[in-house]
Every structure is written in structure tokens, then in C-alpha cells.
Design an enzyme around this catalytic site. Structure first.
Site, PDB file in Angstrom:
ATOM      1  CG  ASP A  95      -1.830  -1.012   1.374  1.00  0.00           C
ATOM      2  OD1 ASP A  95      -1.729  -1.773   0.186  1.00  0.00           O
ATOM      3  OD2 ASP A  95      -2.760  -1.354   2.257  1.00  0.00           O
ATOM      4  CB  SER A 173      -2.471   1.964   3.905  1.00  0.00           C
ATOM      5  OG  SER A 173      -3.707   1.523   4.458  1.00  0.00           O
ATOM      6  NE  ARG A 257      -7.863  -2.684   6.929  1.00  0.00           N
ATOM      7  CZ  ARG A 257      -8.075  -3.109   7.452  1.00  0.00           C
ATOM      8  NH1 ARG A 257      -8.422  -3.555   8.806  1.00  0.00           N
ATOM      9  NH2 ARG A 257      -9.031  -4.459   6.475  1.00  0.00           N
ATOM     10  CG  ASP A 258      -6.793   1.810   5.215  1.00  0.00           C
ATOM     11  OD1 ASP A 258      -5.685   1.417   5.313  1.00  0.00           O
ATOM     12  OD2 ASP A 258      -7.502   1.138   4.503  1.00  0.00           O
ATOM     13  CD  GLU A 353      -8.491  -3.826   2.650  1.00  0.00           C
ATOM     14  OE1 GLU A 353      -8.295  -4.116   3.230  1.00  0.00           O
ATOM     15  OE2 GLU A 353      -8.825  -4.456   1.508  1.00  0.00           O
ATOM     16  NE  ARG A 371      -8.070  -7.782  -0.002  1.00  0.00           N
ATOM     17  CZ  ARG A 371      -6.844  -8.126   0.068  1.00  0.00           C
ATOM     18  NH1 ARG A 371      -5.612  -8.761  -1.393  1.00  0.00           N
ATOM     19  NH2 ARG A 371      -5.788  -7.289  -0.093  1.00  0.00           N
TER      20      ARG A 371
END
Length: 484
Positions: A95, A173, A257-258, A353, A371
Site C-alpha cells: 500500500d 496505511s 483504518r486507512d 478499504e 475483494r
């Protein structure tokens, strides 16, 4: 790894509650019907109806990640690090995200492009830390990237006097912005270890720091320490599931996250990956009765609901409550306001994500990666990898799916293919309606001679509520811009 505890929704969401026809729109009233409820919670949704049309739609080449020539792919030459014993090794790099201006375009830092990336020892999956790579403006080849090394010293998180940071095990990330006074501000995910004996359950926390850089000479940059390292937000339970709600539920995929930085009308925000909390449509079997999560008409709802209840993916769908969240920040980048999610994917997937949002030609575009292996939609396979996109007239929505379904990119290569890519990220250009798509290529630790590396970039055109991959637009590995 993600873990969780299910929190029941109130009994007020009964089957006799009301619903209106519609897919992703906001609904303010309820009408009685025996078919379920229609409660949007005032947020936008990636619906099962959207996703059910993607298996046929993804066959169109305008949505397909270009095919890359494996013989031309190179490891990132400057991705050199050390293993736990101090031996020099080639790193996996996955990433990545550029240093951006407040509007999302690539920043010019004293004549350089800067990219932050996760990198680590190919043989140690937990070796996940942020490195800084840089390249002179105008250069595009993968050979032109230099490596300034790890951003943080190994003990920086211990010196921060932050009770959450003291348990940091990995750096995941995020994003980075060049501030109005020329400083580099990094946002990333502090990830705790999984150690139940110490009551540590892999918690993820949105975190920030100022990264100080110096120029030892005309051709190099150096990380010269960090300042203001601090936690920002780890979930409130109501709008966003926290790890304490999640860790006891078998199979729950907790995400937090992210963090992606964006500004709008002088206000600072972070958009991030999360799961919905108890006040905005929580996980559990109750969500099977909410038609807002299905979209389409009543016939579709009835048929899809019954198929889902009979499906081997019923449990996965019950726990699916992915979200793209948003918070407002103070001028010092601390938490100012927790806001409702921009988008949720209840019953579809627990994991959307790499939140990414920017304004282009008067429209706000919101992107996320996901995914197929984490999804619950018939016709979507485990090998399918997606970038999904949405468009709105304002930062906070309502968001409508691009291309009617949300599909922007699809790829279904075997994960052991050298040219397999993921973590697709749309970089807006200074002019026009094109974005450059960056990603990483090759799964980490899969080959002895091929490491995870910058994938060749390519271009996508955005036009209102439509997008398409630009034919024959493959660029250099890791290339960020086409208009410098």
C-alpha cells in the site's frame, strides 16, 4: 485479523415497519407494509441490487484493470532494508500513497514527488512499517525513486506519551498532506498486536504526526525526526464499531483504518474505513429485514432476502457492516466532531478499504477497494478484486454509485500471478477529468525473486456519474502524474 461482539438492534425495527421504494437514496418517512423496513439512517448505501449487476457489467473492458507484461515488471530498486538481525534485504512494498495538496493533487515538495508506503521483510508478515520514497519532479521511471528509510524510529510511539500508541505493533496505511505552511502531515493506522492475555485485540486507531524533512544535498531528502505524534480516533460505538464491541464474535472482521485527509471550505476532515456502529445500522440478523440494504424493488427484496437466508453466506452477511466514515478535525489535527458514515455496505461486505475522496469539476468522488472473497453476492468470485466509486454534489453526500452499480475497476487474476495488483488508488490530476490509478503488484512473500512493488499506473476518465479505463494508457511503475 478482525474480531467482534455483536450488539443487538432495538426491537422497534419490526417486520411490520415501513419502507419506501429506492436504492441508495435517503428516506425520511416510513409506510406500513409486511415486507420489512426501509431505514437508511441518513447515509448512503452500497446495496445488494448494485452489486448483483456487477458480474455481467465487469466483462466490459472499460472497467477492467489493464493486463501488464510480467517480463517488464521490476522490483522497486531502492526498496532496501534490514531484517531483524541487521542483514541487508530487499523489501516488499505494498500500500502506498502520495504526499498530496489539500485538493488531492500531488504536492510539489521542493521539486520532489513524495510517496509513503508500507514495506517490510518478505519472510515476516508482521513486519509492516511506513517508509518514505521520493523522486524528482518530471522523472517517471521506477529506477528514479529513492528511499529515505523508515519514517518513524522504532521507539517514537513509546515517547509520544499516548496511552494507545504505547501498544503499537505495526503501522498501517493512511494519507499525507502538504500543509499551507509547507509542513508534511502524515495520517496512518496504529495497529495493536493480538494478545488476549494482555487484553490486546488488534485494535486499529487513526493516528497523525508531523514529519520533518531535510535536504543533505541537492539530490536527496532525509527524514529528520517527527513531531506531534498522537492518536486521533478509535471508534465511538454508536456511529462506528469499536474493537470492544467486536472481539467476541466469531468471524467478525473489524476494520478501523486507512485515514484519508481532505479539506472542504476551510474545514479539515478524515475519511476512513470502518464498520457501522449501533446507531446507524449495526451487524446482526436484524439487518436482513432492512430493504435499504437491498435496493431494487419489492420483488427483488423478497427474492434476495429469502435467497440470503438460505445461503451458506448467511453468517458472513449477518456480520457485514462495512463503512466509509468521516470525522472533522481541529486545526491541530485532533478530533473535533464525529460524523455519520458517508457510505455503508450492510449485508454486502465487512471490508471496504482505502477510502479516497476528492472534488473534481464540481463533483465529489469517493472511492474504495474491496475483494470478492469478502463479499456475499452470487456471481462474484473469490478472485475478484474491485475498486468501487461514488459521486455526490457535496462532501457529506448523498453518494450515488458510479456507472449505476459503483463498479470502477475489476481484476480476477490468481493471487500467485506476478501481475496481480491491489490497493488501487485514484490520484486526481491538476487539469481535466482524468485520474492516475496507482497500486501495488505481486503478493508479498510469494516469490524469491519477485517482491511486492509499485505496479504500472494507468488512467481512468471521470465524467459526471460515469467512469472508464482509458485504453492504452499504461504508465511507468509508480507514476503519479501525466501533466507535470
Amino acid at each position: 485479523m478482525k474480531f467482534g461482539r455483536r450488539v443487538k438492534q432495538t426491537a422497534a425495527l419490526a417486520l411490520a415497519a415501513a419502507f419506501l421504494f429506492g436504492g441508495t437514496g435517503h428516506v425520511s418517512a416510513k409506510q406500513k407494509d409486511n415486507s420489512g423496513i426501509n431505514e437508511t439512517y441518513g447515509i448512503s448505501h452500497l446495496t445488494r441490487y448494485n452489486m448483483s449487476k456487477i458480474p455481467d457489467q465487469q466483462k466490459n473492458e472499460r472497467f477492467q484493470v489493464p493486463k501488464f507484461d510480467a517480463s517488464t515488471i521490476k522490483n522497486l530498486p531502492s526498496a532496501i532494508g534490514k531484517d531483524k538481525d541487521g542483514n541487508k534485504i530487499d523489501l516488499d512494498v505494498w500500500d502506498s500513497w502520495p504526499l498530496q495538496n489539500a485538493d488531492g493533487t500531488v504536492a510539489n515538495y521542493k521539486g520532489y514527488n513524495i510517496v509513503f508506503a508500507l514495506a517490510g521483510d518478505p519472510k515476516v508478515s508482521s513486519d509492516t512499517f511506513i517508509y518514505l520514497f521520493y523522486q524528482k519532479k518530471g522523472d517517471t521511471s521506477i529506477d528514479s525513486w529513492k528511499n529515505a528509510g523508515r519514517v518513524f524510529n522504532a521507539d517514537d510511539h513509546l515517547k509520544a506519551n499516548d496511552p494507545i500508541l504505547k501498544n503499537q505493533a505495526e503501522e498501517w496505511s493512511g494519507s499525507a498532506t502538504l500543509t499551507s505552511d509547507g509542513k508534511v502531515r502524515l495520517f496512518y493506522t496504529d495497529r495493536h498486536p493480538w494478545d488476549p492475555d494482555k487484553k490486546l485485540y488488534g485494535k486499529q486507531t487513526l493516528t497523525t504526526a508531523q514529519i520533518n524533512l531535510s535536504q543533505p544535498d541537492a539530490d536527496s531528502l532525509k527524514v529528520d525526526g517527527i513531531e506531534d505524534l498522537k492518536s486521533i480516533f478509535d471508534g465511538d460505538g454508536k456511529y462506528y464499531q469499536n474493537v470492544d464491541q467486536s472481539f467476541n464474535v466469531d468471524g467478525d472482521n473489524h476494520t478501523f483504518r486507512d485515514p484519508h485527509y481532505v479539506e472542504d471550505n476551510g474545514h479539515k476532515y478524515l475519511v476512513f474505513e470502518a464498520n457501522t456502529g449501533t446507531d446507524v445500522g449495526y451487524q446482526g440478523d436484524d439487518q436482513f429485514d432492512n430493504r435499504a440494504f437491498y435496493g431494487g424493488d419489492n420483488e427483488f427484496f423478497q427474492k434476495e432476502r429469502q435467497a440470503l437466508l438460505d445461503s451458506p453466506k448467511k453468517k458472513l452477511a449477518s456480520l457485514a457492516n462495512g463503512a466509509l466514515g468521516i470525522i472533522e478535525l481541529n486545526d491541530d489535527y485532533s478530533l473535533k466532531k464525529v460524523m455519520k458514515p458517508l457510505l455503508a455496505s450492510n449485508t454486502v461486505t465487512d471490508e471496504i478499504e482505502r477510502a479516497n475522496v476528492f472534488k473534481m469539476n464540481g463533483k465529489w468522488y469517493l472511492f474504495t477497494d474491496s475483494r470478492g472473497a469478502k463479499m456475499t453476492i452470487d456471481g462474484i468470485g473469490d478472485k475478484d478484486v474491485y475498486m468501487l466509486g461514488f459521486v455526490s454534489d457535496s462532501l457529506t453526500g448523498e453518494y450515488r454509485p458510479l456507472n449505476d452499480t459503483g463498479l470502477v475497476l475489476q481484476m480476477d487474476l490468481n493471487q500467485n500471478d506476478v501481475t496481480w495488483s491491489y490497493s488501487h488508488f485514484a490520484v486526481p490530476q491538476q487539469h481535466g477529468n482524468k485520474v492516475v490509478i496507482t497500486s501495488y503488484m505481486t503478493n508479498r512473500g510469494t516469490f524469491n525473486d519477485h517482491h511486492s512493488t509499485f505496479a504500472p499506473s494507468f488512467q481512468v476518465k471521470l465524467h459526471g456519474s460515469n467512469s472508464s479505463v482509458i485504453k492504452d494508457s499504461i504508465l511507468e511503475q509508480g507514476q503519479l502524474t501525466v501533466d507535470d
